[in-house]
Design a protein around this motif. Structure first.
Motif, short mmCIF file in Angstrom:
data_model
loop_
_atom_site.label_atom_id
_atom_site.label_comp_id
_atom_site.label_asym_id
_atom_site.label_seq_id
_atom_site.Cartn_x
_atom_site.Cartn_y
_atom_site.Cartn_z
N THR A 1 0.83 -1.20 0.00
CA THR A 1 0.00 0.00 0.00
C THR A 1 0.87 1.25 0.00
OG1 THR A 1 -1.79 -1.15 1.15
CG2 THR A 1 -1.80 1.26 1.26
N ALA A 2 1.91 1.27 0.83
CA ALA A 2 2.81 2.43 0.90
C ALA A 2 3.52 2.65 -0.44
CB ALA A 2 3.83 2.24 2.02
N ARG A 3 3.96 1.57 -1.07
CA ARG A 3 4.64 1.70 -2.36
C ARG A 3 3.68 2.20 -3.44
NH1 ARG A 3 8.42 -3.76 -2.01
NH2 ARG A 3 10.09 -2.78 -0.80
N CYS A 4 2.47 1.70 -3.45
CA CYS A 4 1.48 2.19 -4.42
C CYS A 4 1.19 3.67 -4.20
CB CYS A 4 0.20 1.35 -4.35
SG CYS A 4 0.38 -0.31 -5.06
N ASP A 5 1.13 4.09 -2.95
CA ASP A 5 0.93 5.51 -2.64
C ASP A 5 2.12 6.34 -3.14
OD1 ASP A 5 -1.51 4.98 -1.46
OD2 ASP A 5 -0.74 5.05 0.60
N THR A 6 3.34 5.82 -2.99
CA THR A 6 4.52 6.52 -3.49
C THR A 6 4.44 6.68 -5.00
OG1 THR A 6 5.91 5.73 -1.67
CG2 THR A 6 7.05 6.38 -3.70
N VAL A 7 4.02 5.64 -5.70
CA VAL A 7 3.89 5.72 -7.16
C VAL A 7 2.85 6.78 -7.54
CG1 VAL A 7 3.15 4.44 -9.21
CG2 VAL A 7 4.71 3.38 -7.57
N ARG A 8 1.73 6.81 -6.84
CA ARG A 8 0.71 7.85 -7.13
C ARG A 8 1.29 9.24 -6.93
NH1 ARG A 8 -2.42 4.09 -4.17
NH2 ARG A 8 -3.92 3.01 -5.51
N ARG A 9 2.06 9.43 -5.85
CA ARG A 9 2.68 10.74 -5.59
C ARG A 9 3.72 11.08 -6.65
NH1 ARG A 9 3.76 8.70 -0.59
NH2 ARG A 9 5.91 9.41 -0.72
N LEU A 10 4.45 10.07 -7.16
CA LEU A 10 5.43 10.28 -8.22
C LEU A 10 4.76 10.87 -9.46
CD1 LEU A 10 8.24 9.76 -9.63
CD2 LEU A 10 7.32 7.50 -10.22
N TYR A 11 3.67 10.26 -9.91
CA TYR A 11 3.00 10.76 -11.11
C TYR A 11 2.34 12.11 -10.88
CZ TYR A 11 3.96 6.30 -13.27
OH TYR A 11 4.60 5.21 -13.79
N ALA A 12 1.77 12.32 -9.70
CA ALA A 12 1.18 13.63 -9.39
C ALA A 12 2.24 14.73 -9.42
CB ALA A 12 0.48 13.58 -8.04
N ALA A 13 3.41 14.44 -8.88
CA ALA A 13 4.51 15.42 -8.87
C ALA A 13 5.01 15.67 -10.29
CB ALA A 13 5.65 14.93 -7.98
N TYR A 14 5.01 14.64 -11.12
CA TYR A 14 5.46 14.79 -12.51
C TYR A 14 4.53 15.73 -13.26
CZ TYR A 14 7.51 13.47 -16.99
OH TYR A 14 8.14 13.49 -18.20
N VAL A 15 3.22 15.52 -13.11
CA VAL A 15 2.25 16.39 -13.79
C VAL A 15 2.35 17.82 -13.26
CG1 VAL A 15 -0.23 16.85 -14.10
CG2 VAL A 15 0.65 14.52 -14.37
N ALA A 16 2.53 17.96 -11.96
CA ALA A 16 2.61 19.29 -11.34
C ALA A 16 3.98 19.94 -11.50
CB ALA A 16 2.26 19.18 -9.86
N GLN A 17 4.94 19.19 -12.06
CA GLN A 17 6.31 19.67 -12.25
C GLN A 17 6.99 20.04 -10.93
OE1 GLN A 17 5.12 22.44 -15.64
NE2 GLN A 17 7.13 21.69 -16.29
N HIS A 18 6.98 19.08 -10.01
CA HIS A 18 7.61 19.27 -8.71
C HIS A 18 8.70 18.22 -8.46
CE1 HIS A 18 4.99 22.46 -7.36
NE2 HIS A 18 3.94 21.75 -7.70
N PRO A 19 9.84 18.34 -9.14
CA PRO A 19 10.91 17.36 -8.93
C PRO A 19 11.42 17.34 -7.48
CG PRO A 19 11.72 19.22 -10.21
CD PRO A 19 10.23 19.38 -10.09
N ASP A 20 11.27 18.45 -6.77
CA ASP A 20 11.70 18.51 -5.38
C ASP A 20 10.93 17.53 -4.50
OD1 ASP A 20 9.67 20.43 -6.20
OD2 ASP A 20 9.57 21.04 -4.09
N VAL A 21 9.71 17.21 -4.89
CA VAL A 21 8.91 16.22 -4.16
C VAL A 21 9.43 14.81 -4.44
CG1 VAL A 21 6.59 15.19 -4.00
CG2 VAL A 21 6.85 17.68 -4.11
#
Length: 114
Positions: free
Chosen positions: A6-26
């Motif tokens: 579950t934690a890893r799937c949440d990390t993947v969701r955050r990865l793609y959200a940061a990519y769309v939002a252009q937040h490499p710092d996240v």
């Protein structure tokens, strides 16, 4: 699904959200120090090259819709549809390998335009 899955799937969701939002710092803290990225255009590039080469300099994505998210041991397999600002879209599959709670490797398999 385990707590780690579950934690890893949440990390993947955050990865793609940061990519769309252009937040490499996240994303930087999500990656291991020896992170590698591969695609048909990139062969095991390191994390510095990943941020230089793979992160858009201007906003080009409207959204990334995760259609499949499957944890499998130390990997999470992701199928998604990406919508670009220009109205075009495409599908890809990625295999994301974890070491502990951090992303160690991403392998992208290009799909087709939709």
């Amino acid at each position: 699904m385990s707590t780690l899955d579950t934690a890893r799937c949440d990390t993947v969701r955050r990865l793609y959200a940061a990519y769309v939002a252009q937040h490499p710092d996240v994303v930087r803290p999500m990656l291991t120090s020896d992170f590698t990225f591969s695609s048909p255009r990139d062969d095991h590039i390191d994390r510095d090259q990943y941020f230089k080469h793979c992160w858009p300099k201007e906003k080009i994505f409207r959204a990334i819709h995760i259609e499949h998210l499957v944890p499998d041991r130390d990997e999470v397999i992701v199928g998604y549809r990406a919508e670009k600002i220009d109205g075009s879209s495409f599908r890809n599959v990625e295999m994301i390998r974890f070491t502990g709670d951090r992303i160690a490797e991403v392998n992208v398999y290009f799909g087709r335009n939709v």
